[in-house]
Design an enzyme around this catalytic site. Structure first.
Site, short mmCIF file in Angstrom:
data_model
loop_
_atom_site.label_atom_id
_atom_site.label_comp_id
_atom_site.label_asym_id
_atom_site.label_seq_id
_atom_site.Cartn_x
_atom_site.Cartn_y
_atom_site.Cartn_z
N PRO A 64 4.14 4.53 10.77
CG PRO A 64 1.85 4.26 10.36
CD PRO A 64 3.20 4.18 9.71
NE ARG B 229 16.51 23.80 10.12
CZ ARG B 229 16.85 23.93 11.39
NH1 ARG B 229 17.08 22.86 12.14
NH2 ARG B 229 16.97 25.12 11.94
CG ASP C 245 17.14 25.08 15.43
OD1 ASP C 245 16.96 26.21 14.98
OD2 ASP C 245 17.66 24.15 14.79
#
Ligand code: 6GU
Length: 275
Positions: free
Chosen positions: A92, A161, A176
């Site tokens: 994080p 992808r 996209d």
């Protein structure tokens, strides 16, 4: 591309064998190796953590197992011909993960992921390997997860992808959301398929018109509306030169105007342009 993941929850990575990423593995586009970090422990309890120096809550992952694991995985990869790996550290406190980041990683021959549990990994591990390998400390958003395994799944899917031959249609990434290019940083609008009417709801007429110019304009308007509503920060960041006259008219109708620096800002008063 070779991908290694070293984790105390190898079963958490099972989805790497499903769907798009799984097909890339099956086709040999992706060579995925998931390793159990506890293989590199030597005590009866297979201990991977210890209490933090300086006190504080929780536990910290020990240097020893990570060092042995990384040395072995790196040596194995080199033996099998892979080139310089990148070390990906989900945390994080990393840099926010973006499409640009995904594209950069997708150009690499080999990624090694080291997802942490507990309060994180002893800092010396990353400092040590950073002297030998490019390191990417990556966060997937402003919230805290219990471990880095879910972020590994997210990052690998975003990267996979983009690999040649993984998506059926290379055009699929052109529109996209966050794709580089003239549509940069606009969200994608809504999509529809058959039947033309469902529960009394119809498809916007323009999409059935066959008029490619009008369809492109409608899609652009929807992308602008959606971006203005959900991600006003993206509109503010857009190069105003990327907006054509129709874009500017729509933005004005939505309550946006060029600010002092030329970039668009939302009008102070009125949500709908009625300042
Ligand atoms: Cl990469 N790890 C964890 N544990 N929490 C996160 C994260 C990563 N990104 C956002 N939250």
């Amino acid at each position: 591309m070779r991908i290694d993941v070293i984790t105390i929850f190898p079963e958490y990575l099972a989805p790497l064998h499903v769907s798009l990423v799984g097909k890339a593995v099956a086709r040999g586009v992706l060579d995925v190796h998931v390793h159990d970090l506890r293989r590199w422990t030597h005590d009866r309890h297979a201990t991977v953590d210890d209490t933090p120096y300086g006190g504080g809550p929780g536990m910290v992952m020990k240097t020893g197992p990570w060092g042995e694991a990384l040395d072995e995985v790196i040596a194995d990869g080199y033996e099998t011909g892979a080139r310089l790996p990148r070390l990906v550290v989900p945390t994080p406190s990393g840099r926010p993960f973006t499409q640009e980041h995904a594209a950069e990683l997708s150009a690499q021959p080999w990624l090694i992921f080291i997802p942490a549990r507990y309060e994180g990994i002893d800092r010396r591990v990353v400092d040590e390997y950073a002297t030998r390998l490019p390191v990417h400390e990556i966060s997937i958003g402003d919230y805290v997860l219990a471990g880095g395994e879910a972020p590994v799944l997210v990052i690998v899917e975003a990267v996979a992808r983009l690999l040649p031959g993984v998506l059926g249609n290379a055009e699929s990434h052109r529109d996209d959301s966050f794709a580089p290019g003239p549509m940069a940083s606009l969200l994608e609008g809504p999509v529809y398929t058959k039947p033309p009417e469902w529960r009394g709801r119809t498809v916007p007429d323009v999409l059935l018109s066959g008029h490619h110019g009008k369809i492109a304009r409608w899609r652009r308007d929807e992308a602008l509306r959606r971006t203005a509503a959900h991600r006003p920060d993206l509109i503010e960041r857009c190069d105003p030169a990327a907006f054509d006259r129709k874009d500017r008219e729509l933005l004005a109708a939505l309550g946006w105007r060029p600010g002092p620096g030329g970039h668009y800002v939302k009008n102070e008063k009125g949500e709908d342009g009625a300042a």
